[in-house]
Design an enzyme around this catalytic site. Structure first.
Site, PDB file in Angstrom:
ATOM      1  N   HIS A  46       1.108  -1.204   0.147  1.00 48.00           N
ATOM      2  CA  HIS A  46       0.072  -0.023   0.081  1.00 48.00           C
ATOM      3  C   HIS A  46       0.652   1.182  -0.083  1.00 48.00           C
ATOM      4  CE1 HIS A  46      -3.793  -1.852   1.891  1.00 48.00           C
ATOM      5  NE2 HIS A  46      -3.464  -2.623   0.776  1.00 48.00           N
ATOM      6  N   GLU A  48       1.175   3.914   1.893  1.00 49.04           N
ATOM      7  CA  GLU A  48       1.526   4.306   3.221  1.00 49.04           C
ATOM      8  C   GLU A  48       2.772   3.511   3.456  1.00 49.04           C
ATOM      9  OE1 GLU A  48      -1.620   3.342   2.273  1.00 49.04           O
ATOM     10  OE2 GLU A  48      -3.102   4.002   3.734  1.00 49.04           O
ATOM     11  N   CYS A  76      -6.347   1.781   5.795  1.00 45.33           N
ATOM     12  CA  CYS A  76      -6.906   0.767   6.373  1.00 45.33           C
ATOM     13  C   CYS A  76      -6.162   0.252   7.612  1.00 45.33           C
ATOM     14  CB  CYS A  76      -6.524  -0.505   5.278  1.00 45.33           C
ATOM     15  SG  CYS A  76      -5.219  -1.050   5.085  1.00 45.33           S
ATOM     16  N   CYS A  79      -2.490  -0.570   7.484  1.00 48.75           N
ATOM     17  CA  CYS A  79      -1.656   0.579   7.413  1.00 48.75           C
ATOM     18  C   CYS A  79      -1.790   1.483   8.689  1.00 48.75           C
ATOM     19  CB  CYS A  79      -1.953   1.481   6.075  1.00 48.75           C
ATOM     20  SG  CYS A  79      -1.628   0.676   4.530  1.00 48.75           S
TER      21      CYS A  79
END
Length: 136
Positions: A46, A48, A76, A79
């Site tokens: 992801h 992040e 999410c 993260c």
């Protein structure tokens, strides 16, 4: 947040879910990332996570003390957990994620981390809506 949005556009160019993130320390961008889950065939890639890793390498520290993290979409829970352990001073995100956003969970962010939402919210939400409309 504009620089994080530019990272989301990079993800879009790669046919990835258009989410971008940057990490700022002392007014300097020290980490950038955008979703790379399809490219790396890795569900943990992801935006992040990419930005945290880059910033940690720049700082030479696993902690992001004094840093601000800008993300185009609410993190999410995965993260948010990484951000909890990285301990940035501030997390700023654009669009809310009603289905998978970490804000649904009480205490998921580090208690010393300030959370700000809604920055460039419309633009951040629209790029995602357009992406998923094209997919369906």
């Amino acid at each position: 947040m504009q620089k994080a949005f530019e990272e989301a556009e990079k993800a879009l160019d790669k046919d990835e879910v258009p989410v971008g993130a940057i990490v700022v320390f002392k007014e300097q961008i020290i980490g950038r990332g955008h979703n790379m889950t399809e490219t790396f065939n890795d569900v943990t890639a992801h935006a992040e996570i990419q930005a945290i890793t880059a910033a940690s390498n720049t700082l030479g520290s696993k902690f992001l003390d004094g840093c601000k993290v800008y993300i185009t979409l609410e993190p999410c829970s995965m993260c948010a957990g990484a951000l909890y352990w990285a301990r940035p001073a501030k997390i700023v995100f654009g669009a809310k994620d009603e289905k998978r956003g970490a804000g649904r969970f009480e205490g998921i962010y580090h208690p010393k981390t300030e959370i700000v939402s809604g920055i460039l919210e419309n633009e951040c939400a629209q790029i995602l809506k357009n992406f998923f409309l094209k997919r369906r």
